[in-house]
Design an enzyme around this catalytic site. Structure first.
Site, PDB file in Angstrom:
ATOM      1  N   GLU A 193      -1.779  -5.166  -1.841  1.00 60.85           N
ATOM      2  CA  GLU A 193      -1.530  -6.097  -0.734  1.00 60.85           C
ATOM      3  C   GLU A 193      -1.958  -7.536  -1.003  1.00 60.85           C
ATOM      4  O   GLU A 193      -1.997  -8.351  -0.072  1.00 60.85           O
ATOM      5  CB  GLU A 193      -2.136  -5.579   0.588  1.00 60.85           C
ATOM      6  CG  GLU A 193      -1.580  -4.222   1.061  1.00 60.85           C
ATOM      7  CD  GLU A 193      -0.174  -4.267   1.665  1.00 60.85           C
ATOM      8  OE1 GLU A 193       0.350  -5.377   1.864  1.00 60.85           O
ATOM      9  OE2 GLU A 193       0.390  -3.183   1.932  1.00 60.85           O
ATOM     10  N   ASP A 236      -7.357  -1.968  -0.335  1.00 58.44           N
ATOM     11  CA  ASP A 236      -6.419  -2.918   0.257  1.00 58.44           C
ATOM     12  C   ASP A 236      -7.172  -4.235   0.424  1.00 58.44           C
ATOM     13  O   ASP A 236      -8.217  -4.270   1.097  1.00 58.44           O
ATOM     14  CB  ASP A 236      -5.949  -2.376   1.613  1.00 58.44           C
ATOM     15  CG  ASP A 236      -4.881  -3.222   2.280  1.00 58.44           C
ATOM     16  OD1 ASP A 236      -4.867  -4.452   2.077  1.00 58.44           O
ATOM     17  OD2 ASP A 236      -4.071  -2.643   3.032  1.00 58.44           O
ATOM     18  N   ASP A 238      -3.496   3.279   7.738  1.00 58.03           N
ATOM     19  CA  ASP A 238      -2.261   3.643   7.021  1.00 58.03           C
ATOM     20  C   ASP A 238      -1.971   5.139   7.095  1.00 58.03           C
ATOM     21  O   ASP A 238      -1.541   5.766   6.120  1.00 58.03           O
ATOM     22  CB  ASP A 238      -2.333   3.173   5.554  1.00 58.03           C
ATOM     23  CG  ASP A 238      -2.428   1.654   5.429  1.00 58.03           C
ATOM     24  OD1 ASP A 238      -2.156   0.958   6.432  1.00 58.03           O
ATOM     25  OD2 ASP A 238      -2.778   1.162   4.347  1.00 58.03           O
ATOM     26  N   ASP A 269      -6.776  -6.590   2.233  1.00 53.40           N
ATOM     27  CA  ASP A 269      -6.950  -7.050   3.616  1.00 53.40           C
ATOM     28  C   ASP A 269      -8.186  -6.459   4.283  1.00 53.40           C
ATOM     29  O   ASP A 269      -8.506  -6.812   5.426  1.00 53.40           O
ATOM     30  CB  ASP A 269      -5.673  -6.862   4.456  1.00 53.40           C
ATOM     31  CG  ASP A 269      -5.357  -5.422   4.844  1.00 53.40           C
ATOM     32  OD1 ASP A 269      -6.272  -4.590   4.962  1.00 53.40           O
ATOM     33  OD2 ASP A 269      -4.163  -5.138   5.061  1.00 53.40           O
ATOM     34  N   HIS A 319      -6.919  -1.259   7.912  1.00 51.35           N
ATOM     35  CA  HIS A 319      -6.006  -0.321   8.571  1.00 51.35           C
ATOM     36  C   HIS A 319      -6.220   1.091   8.031  1.00 51.35           C
ATOM     37  O   HIS A 319      -6.740   1.267   6.929  1.00 51.35           O
ATOM     38  CB  HIS A 319      -4.557  -0.727   8.287  1.00 51.35           C
ATOM     39  CG  HIS A 319      -4.272  -2.180   8.520  1.00 51.35           C
ATOM     40  ND1 HIS A 319      -4.336  -3.122   7.517  1.00 51.35           N
ATOM     41  CD2 HIS A 319      -3.926  -2.842   9.658  1.00 51.35           C
ATOM     42  CE1 HIS A 319      -4.037  -4.318   8.013  1.00 51.35           C
ATOM     43  NE2 HIS A 319      -3.785  -4.189   9.316  1.00 51.35           N
ATOM     44  N   HIS A 379       4.183   1.243   4.241  1.00 49.82           N
ATOM     45  CA  HIS A 379       2.792   0.946   3.824  1.00 49.82           C
ATOM     46  C   HIS A 379       1.781   1.304   4.906  1.00 49.82           C
ATOM     47  O   HIS A 379       0.583   1.351   4.623  1.00 49.82           O
ATOM     48  CB  HIS A 379       2.632  -0.508   3.338  1.00 49.82           C
ATOM     49  CG  HIS A 379       2.509  -1.537   4.418  1.00 49.82           C
ATOM     50  ND1 HIS A 379       1.901  -2.753   4.214  1.00 49.82           N
ATOM     51  CD2 HIS A 379       2.941  -1.550   5.705  1.00 49.82           C
ATOM     52  CE1 HIS A 379       1.946  -3.470   5.341  1.00 49.82           C
ATOM     53  NE2 HIS A 379       2.575  -2.766   6.251  1.00 49.82           N
ATOM     54  N   ASP A 420      -9.987  -0.663   3.751  1.00 53.58           N
ATOM     55  CA  ASP A 420      -8.815  -1.263   4.396  1.00 53.58           C
ATOM     56  C   ASP A 420      -9.192  -1.694   5.810  1.00 53.58           C
ATOM     57  O   ASP A 420     -10.079  -1.103   6.438  1.00 53.58           O
ATOM     58  CB  ASP A 420      -7.712  -0.177   4.485  1.00 53.58           C
ATOM     59  CG  ASP A 420      -6.296  -0.733   4.579  1.00 53.58           C
ATOM     60  OD1 ASP A 420      -6.102  -1.758   5.240  1.00 53.58           O
ATOM     61  OD2 ASP A 420      -5.385  -0.092   4.022  1.00 53.58           O
ATOM     62  N   HIS A 434       0.793  -1.224   0.000  1.00 57.07           N
ATOM     63  CA  HIS A 434       0.000   0.000   0.000  1.00 57.07           C
ATOM     64  C   HIS A 434       0.831   1.283   0.000  1.00 57.07           C
ATOM     65  O   HIS A 434       0.276   2.374  -0.176  1.00 57.07           O
ATOM     66  CB  HIS A 434      -1.003  -0.015   1.153  1.00 57.07           C
ATOM     67  CG  HIS A 434      -2.348   0.515   0.777  1.00 57.07           C
ATOM     68  ND1 HIS A 434      -3.492   0.251   1.499  1.00 57.07           N
ATOM     69  CD2 HIS A 434      -2.747   1.326  -0.247  1.00 57.07           C
ATOM     70  CE1 HIS A 434      -4.524   0.878   0.940  1.00 57.07           C
ATOM     71  NE2 HIS A 434      -4.095   1.533  -0.124  1.00 57.07           N
TER      72      HIS A 434
HETATM   73  N1  ARG Z   1      -0.586  -0.013  11.375  1.00 56.88           N
HETATM   74  C1  ARG Z   1       0.392  -1.008  11.086  1.00 56.88           C
HETATM   75  C2  ARG Z   1       1.727  -0.357  10.718  1.00 56.88           C
HETATM   76  O1  ARG Z   1       1.857   0.839  10.778  1.00 56.88           O
HETATM   77  C3  ARG Z   1      -0.078  -1.932   9.966  1.00 56.88           C
HETATM   78  C4  ARG Z   1      -0.230  -1.290   8.641  1.00 56.88           C
HETATM   79  C5  ARG Z   1      -0.730  -2.262   7.601  1.00 56.88           C
HETATM   80  N2  ARG Z   1      -0.849  -1.607   6.335  1.00 56.88           N
HETATM   81  C6  ARG Z   1      -1.184  -2.212   5.189  1.00 56.88           C
HETATM   82  N3  ARG Z   1      -1.177  -1.468   4.096  1.00 56.88           N
HETATM   83  N4  ARG Z   1      -1.519  -3.484   5.128  1.00 56.88           N
HETATM   84  O2  ARG Z   1       2.675  -1.031  10.377  1.00 56.88           O
HETATM   85 MN    MN Z   2      -3.483  -0.626   3.519  1.00 55.60          MN
HETATM   86 MN    MN Z   3      -4.445  -3.078   5.355  1.00 50.77          MN
END
Ligand code: ARG
Ligand code: MN
Ligand code: MN
Ligand code: MN
Length: 313
Positions: free
Chosen positions: A279, A234, A132, A236, A130, A145, A128, A100
């Site tokens: 991702e 994303d 990010d 996920d 998350h 990411h 997502d 990402h």
């Molecule tokens: N918040 C966590 C980090 O800063 C997970 C981030 C996951 N991001 C993603 N694009 N899958 O590492």
């Molecule tokens: Mn993401």
């Molecule tokens: Mn994510």
């Protein structure tokens, strides 16, 4: 309709190899052919999965806690130009990632093109698990990411040109035009940022409470009619049942149909100017016999087709 396609085989925004193999997996499963033959797009694609090898530095020490800062900055800067070149011609842009962090490139590229072409500020729908939106200092992992939204919105700033200092005002987005959908794993420092900036966010709790139909009405209502939309998806965001092959899976996510429905609703606005699918990591195999990777690639293809206008009837 014209569709610009950029295939980004890049994994440097996080630590697990394999997410760079996603574009080839998505394309060999027939995605681009379907977009051309079934959905009728005229494709603009250089038939290359870019690895940006020529841009990767020999040595790339951590900087402000960020891992691979020079590589991620150089790749996203180049990607920003590639996406801009498509978007300035009025093409919808599809970017197949990659992790990402590449959204730093894609969103900066479309934001600049939409400013130049339409004199407008675009909206971003970020689907997502998350947010990010970590700043380098707030990040626990140092993986970029987890930071793209912070750099794109100016929450994180860096003057070094070779470490995201190339991001100028023309590349930036407003936190007022950002909407999150599908959240369920947000870091503590990120929650503070969401609250202080009153960022519009729909978590899995909101989806459980209101249903995905109502959530999409609220999300699109917030953005308002007739605003260009960049959809950054994303994989996920989907529950690991449907998309297990991803670097940071989180249980309790969207069903396949909820994911497709989000994409369909964004398509229906007629305002989508770009989509990222990121991702997918076909080398991470929690399931038996490749089932996980195959299913995740299939889910990713479905999300893209829905966002680009495939309908059930
Ligand atoms: N918040 C966590 C980090 O800063 C997970 C981030 C996951 N991001 C993603 N694009 N899958 O590492
Ligand atoms: Mn993401
Ligand atoms: Mn994510
Ligand atoms: Mn290309």
């Amino acid at each position: 309709d014209q569709l610009g396609v950029v295939a980004v085989g890049f994994s440097g925004g996080q630590c697990k190899p394999g997410v760079d193999a996603a574009p080839s997996a998505l394309i060999s499963s027939g995605l681009l052919t379907q977009l051309q033959e079934e959905l009728g797009y005229k494709l603009f694609h250089d038939d290359t999965v870019h690895s940006y090898k020529e841009l990767l530095p020999a040595s790339d020490p951590d900087y402000r806690g960020m891992k691979n800062p020079l590589a991620v900055s150089a790749v996203t800067k180049k990607l920003s130009e590639q996406v801009y070149a498509h978007a300035k011609e009025g093409r919808t842009v599809l970017t197949l990632g990659g992790d990402h962090s590449i959204a730093i490139g894609t969103i900066s590229g479309t934001a600049k093109a939409i400013r130049k072409r339409l004199g407008r500020e675009m909206a971003v729908i970020w689907v997502d698990a998350h947010t990010d939106i970590n700043t380098p200092e707030g990040s626990g992992s140092g993986n970029v990411h987890g930071m793209p939204v912070a750099f794109l919105s100016g929450l994180a700033k860096e003057s070094r040109e070779d470490i995201f200092g190339w991001l100028k005002d023309e590349h930036m987005i407003s936190l007022k035009k950002l909407v999150y959908i599908g959240l369920r794993d947000v870091d503590r420092a990120e929650k503070v940022i969401l609250r202080e900036n009153k960022i519009k966010a729909f978590s899995m709790h909101d989806i459980d409470r209101h249903g995905i139909g109502r959530v999409m009405e609220m999300a699109l209502g917030y953005i308002g009619n007739d605003t260009p939309i960049h959809l950054s998806f994303d994989v996920d965001a989907l529950d690991p049942t449907y998309a297990p092959s991803t670097g940071t899976p989180v249980r309790g996510g969207l069903t396949l149909r909820e994911g497709d429905f989000i994409a369909e609703c964004v398509h229906e606005t007629g305002c989508m100017v770009a989509m990222d699918l990121v991702e997918v990591n076909p080398t991470l195999e929690p399931g038996l016999n490749d089932i996980g990777a195959h299913e995740t690639v299939r889910a990713g293809c479905s999300l893209v087709r829905c966002a680009l206008g495939e309908s059930l009837l």
